[in-house]
Design an enzyme around this catalytic site. Sequence first.
Site, PDB file in Angstrom:
ATOM      1  N   LYS A 180       0.834  -1.209   0.000  1.00 35.53           N
ATOM      2  CA  LYS A 180       0.000   0.000   0.000  1.00 35.53           C
ATOM      3  C   LYS A 180       0.869   1.260   0.000  1.00 35.53           C
ATOM      4  CE  LYS A 180      -3.773   2.461   0.254  1.00 35.53           C
ATOM      5  NZ  LYS A 180      -4.637   2.534   1.431  1.00 35.53           N
ATOM      6  N   ASN A 188      -0.208   9.259  -4.986  1.00 35.29           N
ATOM      7  CA  ASN A 188      -0.686  10.435  -4.249  1.00 35.29           C
ATOM      8  C   ASN A 188       0.099  11.712  -4.516  1.00 35.29           C
ATOM      9  OD1 ASN A 188      -2.363   8.455  -3.224  1.00 35.29           O
ATOM     10  ND2 ASN A 188      -2.209   9.146  -1.120  1.00 35.29           N
ATOM     11  N   SER A 247      -6.328  10.993  -2.031  1.00 32.57           N
ATOM     12  CA  SER A 247      -6.563  11.688  -0.762  1.00 32.57           C
ATOM     13  C   SER A 247      -5.611  12.873  -0.604  1.00 32.57           C
ATOM     14  CB  SER A 247      -6.401  10.722   0.406  1.00 32.57           C
ATOM     15  OG  SER A 247      -5.109  10.138   0.406  1.00 32.57           O
TER      16      SER A 247
END
Length: 299
Positions: A180, A188, A247
């Site tokens: 992850k 990101n 995010s």
Amino acid sequence: MKIGIVGGGAIGLLVAAYLGKEYKVTVYTRRSPQAKRLQNEGLRLEKKGETMCISIQAAPFAEAAIDDDIVFITVKQYDMSSVLDNTERFRHVQTIVFLQNGMGHVEKLAAFAEKNVVVGVVEHGAIKRDDRTVEHTGIGKIVLASLYGTLQDVMPLAARCISDFSFEIADDWEQVLVKKLIVNAVINPLTALLRVPNGKLLQVAPYYEMMKLLFSELQQVLPIKDGAAAWKHIVNICQKTAENYSSMYMDIARHRKTEVDAILGYVLKKGDELGIELPLSQFLFYAIKGMEEGGEKHG
């Protein structure tokens, strides 16, 4: 089984919405007004144009007596101190599940070593619309692995047959988190800097080359067992979430603090430990930090 969820953000509300259909769920929020809304009005789940309301319990974290069987910690990395500084609050809890991006928190979880400590990653997409509303924007899974103790308490969650919100058990916690971390470290910061949805990284050739260069640098310092599989996973996430914004992009757009310290900051720390320079990661780290400061308002 009683389940507690610390954190009223997108992931906390998403977990509460799905588990609240089957279990007694309590969400412990940072702000009292959010707890009051959730308690009085219920939690609203939006998915594919449909809306469902789920009745749950809610209370401010600072005031709550936590005695759930399992507690999910869904706060972001930079808010972990609120949990780690209050270990006594969890004295009646047997199993704690930590769902954070990055890996900077792992060594600190020794404070809970006498309990069952589970770490996990969330592969769903979710957006918090307001204090009681979460939209499920991308269906994935939650992968869990044991850090301390056993997985006995969370096994019933993995046994559930719900395709839209499944849990998967893995053996190697480090590989779960590294997998992850690589996705977060590549997608990101690039999407936040370039201000594009995830899919653009595959669709625009120069962006794709940037991804490959960054991934190559990460391979030098992270324990990636299968580079080809790790790269395929990054591409697959980009494809599955092509229309979504990361995010980190959303945090920058909303003038909020990002998790760049826990993601690229962790990568840079590993580079320092190994004596390996990581110029691309360092550039992106400072770029995101600069965008954070330029946005001024945090929180």
